[in-house]
Design a protein around this motif. Structure first.
Motif, short mmCIF file in Angstrom:
data_model
loop_
_atom_site.label_atom_id
_atom_site.label_comp_id
_atom_site.label_asym_id
_atom_site.label_seq_id
_atom_site.Cartn_x
_atom_site.Cartn_y
_atom_site.Cartn_z
N VAL A 144 -2.42 32.90 9.77
CA VAL A 144 -2.37 31.61 9.09
C VAL A 144 -1.41 31.69 7.90
N ASP A 145 -0.54 30.71 7.82
CA ASP A 145 0.39 30.61 6.69
C ASP A 145 -0.32 29.89 5.55
N ILE A 146 -0.80 30.68 4.58
CA ILE A 146 -1.58 30.12 3.48
C ILE A 146 -0.78 29.09 2.68
N SER A 147 0.52 29.22 2.68
CA SER A 147 1.35 28.29 1.91
C SER A 147 1.25 26.87 2.46
N LYS A 148 0.78 26.73 3.70
CA LYS A 148 0.65 25.41 4.31
C LYS A 148 -0.75 24.84 4.18
N VAL A 149 -1.65 25.61 3.56
CA VAL A 149 -3.03 25.15 3.39
C VAL A 149 -3.13 24.29 2.13
N GLU A 150 -3.71 23.12 2.28
CA GLU A 150 -3.88 22.21 1.15
C GLU A 150 -5.36 21.91 0.95
N GLY A 151 -5.80 21.89 -0.30
CA GLY A 151 -7.18 21.61 -0.62
C GLY A 151 -7.46 20.12 -0.70
N LEU A 152 -8.71 19.77 -0.49
CA LEU A 152 -9.15 18.38 -0.60
C LEU A 152 -10.59 18.40 -1.12
N LYS A 153 -10.79 17.89 -2.32
CA LYS A 153 -12.11 17.92 -2.94
C LYS A 153 -13.01 16.83 -2.37
#
Length: 205
Positions: free
Chosen positions: A1-10
């Motif tokens: 998994v490319d962590i740089s492409k992971v986005e958070g959503l609260k």
């Protein structure tokens, strides 16, 4: 998994306003692409577990279940996933227009074997057990109502060594997750609705 492409959503799955706001925020992001997969894993296990606090059914003395334990468990474990589906399923789309008609977006919801009425031979765990039973029925209804639009699968992760189980369990997180991902990827419009564990074994209701 490319962590740089992971986005958070609260998002608080116990708060309807928070869920709606999160869906709106996601859709309004620059470059938003429709979702192909949703994996809903949030849940709580409240402290109250027993009928009257005395040892029963081979279990040790445990805190008495309260109205608050019941209501909070239902709010997060059963109502929350339904609200998430209501707000986020409209943001889903087929994997690709070039793919087969069977390749619908996939809604995966984690539940627990503890919610199986058939499997309940130990009693107790009133709040968690009943909230997961309710969730199972909710997800079954989702599978009917969303037929032809979204493939739905209900997943039991197994007895996993986590903070919730206080390190007890039969499998590690990696084994559970790998198994559930295989079950998710094996889900399509030809498979039909399933309640399965991390080994893709069917679980009785």
């Amino acid at each position: 998994v490319d962590i740089s492409k992971v986005e958070g959503l609260k998002m608080d799955v116990g708060d309807e306003t928070s869920i709606a706001a999160a869906a709106t925020a996601l859709k309004s992001r620059d470059g938003f692409q429709p979702l192909t997969h949703i994996i809903h894993s949030a849940g709580i296990y409240m402290p109250g577990m027993s009928f009257d606090g005395t040892p029963r059914g081979g279990r040790k003395e445990q805190p008495v279940v309260t109205e608050n334990d019941m209501m909070e468990s239902f709010k997060v474990n059963a109502v929350g996933p339904l609200l998430v589906a209501q707000n986020f399923v409209p943001l889903m789309s087929r994997l690709s227009k070039d793919r087969s008609e069977k390749d619908l977006p996939i809604l995966s919801i984690l539940t627990s074997k503890v919610g199986s009425v058939h499997d309940n031979s130990s009693g107790g765990s009133y709040a968690y057990r009943s909230s997961k039973s309710a969730l199972n029925n909710i997800v079954k209804s989702l599978s009917v109502d969303l037929a032809g639009e979204v493939s739905v699968v209900l997943l039991h992760p197994g007895y996993v060594r986590t903070d919730m189980t206080k390190g007890n369990g039969l499998i590690d997180v990696d084994e559970s997750v790998e198994g559930m991902l295989r079950a998710i990827e094996a889900t399509d419009a030809t498979v039909g609705f399933r309640f399965v564990d991390f080994k893709a074994c069917l679980i009785p209701w």
